[in-house]
Write a protein that holds these residues in place. Sequence first.
Motif, PDB file in Angstrom:
ATOM      1  N   LYS B   9       0.858  -1.136  -0.121  1.00 26.05           N
ATOM      2  CA  LYS B   9       0.058  -0.084   0.012  1.00 26.05           C
ATOM      3  C   LYS B   9       0.907   1.193   0.104  1.00 26.05           C
ATOM      4  CE  LYS B   9      -4.041   1.751   2.489  1.00 26.05           C
ATOM      5  NZ  LYS B   9      -5.050   1.651   3.548  1.00 26.05           N
ATOM      6  N   VAL B  88       0.933   7.969  -6.989  1.00 24.32           N
ATOM      7  CA  VAL B  88       0.185   6.789  -6.743  1.00 24.32           C
ATOM      8  C   VAL B  88      -0.026   5.919  -7.801  1.00 24.32           C
ATOM      9  CG1 VAL B  88      -1.811   6.073  -5.597  1.00 24.32           C
ATOM     10  CG2 VAL B  88      -0.835   8.051  -4.781  1.00 24.32           C
ATOM     11  N   PHE B  90      -2.218   2.774  -9.583  1.00 18.82           N
ATOM     12  CA  PHE B  90      -3.465   1.985  -9.441  1.00 18.82           C
ATOM     13  C   PHE B  90      -3.364   1.126 -10.522  1.00 18.82           C
ATOM     14  CE2 PHE B  90      -6.279   3.859  -6.661  1.00 18.82           C
ATOM     15  CZ  PHE B  90      -5.681   5.651  -6.486  1.00 18.82           C
ATOM     16  N   GLY B 105      -7.609  -1.201  -7.554  1.00 16.88           N
ATOM     17  CA  GLY B 105      -7.220  -1.524  -6.453  1.00 16.88           C
ATOM     18  C   GLY B 105      -7.048  -0.338  -5.529  1.00 16.88           C
ATOM     19  N   GLN B 106      -6.714  -0.610  -4.296  1.00 21.88           N
ATOM     20  CA  GLN B 106      -6.685   0.888  -3.340  1.00 21.88           C
ATOM     21  C   GLN B 106      -5.384   1.662  -3.741  1.00 21.88           C
ATOM     22  OE1 GLN B 106      -6.089  -1.059   0.424  1.00 21.88           O
ATOM     23  NE2 GLN B 106      -3.904  -1.751   0.025  1.00 21.88           N
ATOM     24  N   GLY B 107      -4.459   1.316  -4.566  1.00 22.30           N
ATOM     25  CA  GLY B 107      -3.490   2.329  -4.656  1.00 22.30           C
ATOM     26  C   GLY B 107      -2.230   1.928  -3.888  1.00 22.30           C
ATOM     27  N   THR B 108      -1.057   2.223  -4.656  1.00 23.22           N
ATOM     28  CA  THR B 108       0.322   2.023  -4.019  1.00 23.22           C
ATOM     29  C   THR B 108       0.618   3.427  -4.108  1.00 23.22           C
ATOM     30  OG1 THR B 108       0.488  -0.124  -4.693  1.00 23.22           O
ATOM     31  CG2 THR B 108       2.485   0.975  -3.779  1.00 23.22           C
ATOM     32  N   ARG B 109       1.018   4.039  -2.697  1.00 23.64           N
ATOM     33  CA  ARG B 109       1.803   5.240  -2.743  1.00 23.64           C
ATOM     34  C   ARG B 109       3.179   4.930  -2.785  1.00 23.64           C
ATOM     35  NH1 ARG B 109       0.450  10.416  -1.736  1.00 23.64           N
ATOM     36  NH2 ARG B 109      -1.644  10.126  -1.104  1.00 23.64           N
TER      37      ARG B 109
END
Lengths: 114, 113
Positions: B9, B88, B90, B105-109
């Motif tokens: 995440k 971010v 996605f 998806g919730q995203g990766t920062r």
Amino acid sequence: AQTVTQSQPEMSVQEAETVTLSCTYDTSENNYYLFWYKQPPSRQMILVIRQEAYKQQNATENRFSVNFQKAAKSFSLKISDSQLGDTAMYFCALAMDSNYQLIWGAGTKLIIKP
Amino acid sequence: DTAVSQTPKYLVTQMGNDKSIKCEQNLGHDTMYWYKQDSKKFLKIMFSYNNKELIINETVPNRFSPKSPDKAHLNLHINSLELGDSAVYFCASSQLTGNTEAFFGQGTRLTVV
């Protein structure tokens, strides 16, 4: 080329008010789909509402409804009785039958004030 | 039961490192995507895979390489990370046909320092 334009970078309204987010698009195709996605601070993208271009009737989902004007290539989102949980980024998106890609607008930041 | 899940995440790493972001979908979709959201919240598609085959490859540096071991997975590997890669990312999936409602998806920062 297909484009999606959201002309309002940011909007804010009081809780319980009605707010309309604008979206215009451009495509030369006849078969396409339009979407509004919501991205709250949690960053998760959530589909709010969807409209098929061949349908004349405007889509509605509870407090969310669209004003789809095909000739004007306009697809605005109306949120009635706005709630604090509606605070988010809202993205308008366009998809064609002919390819797999979603064309995104730049987003509108919506703030609902208590 | 998460439909599209991506890990991690959050990812903080130094310039020059190589990192991967994983994505999995359990929706049975044929098509998967990687999007990059910049600091102005603008979403831009990077790659799209259909049944493990690359179908969209937008103008991104060669340092970015997607890998799809099967149609339920689309991983993003980034070599020699740069400060400008901070964003971010996605992952999303959809069905093949034109009604391409995408599930995200919730995203990766990713933060490159």
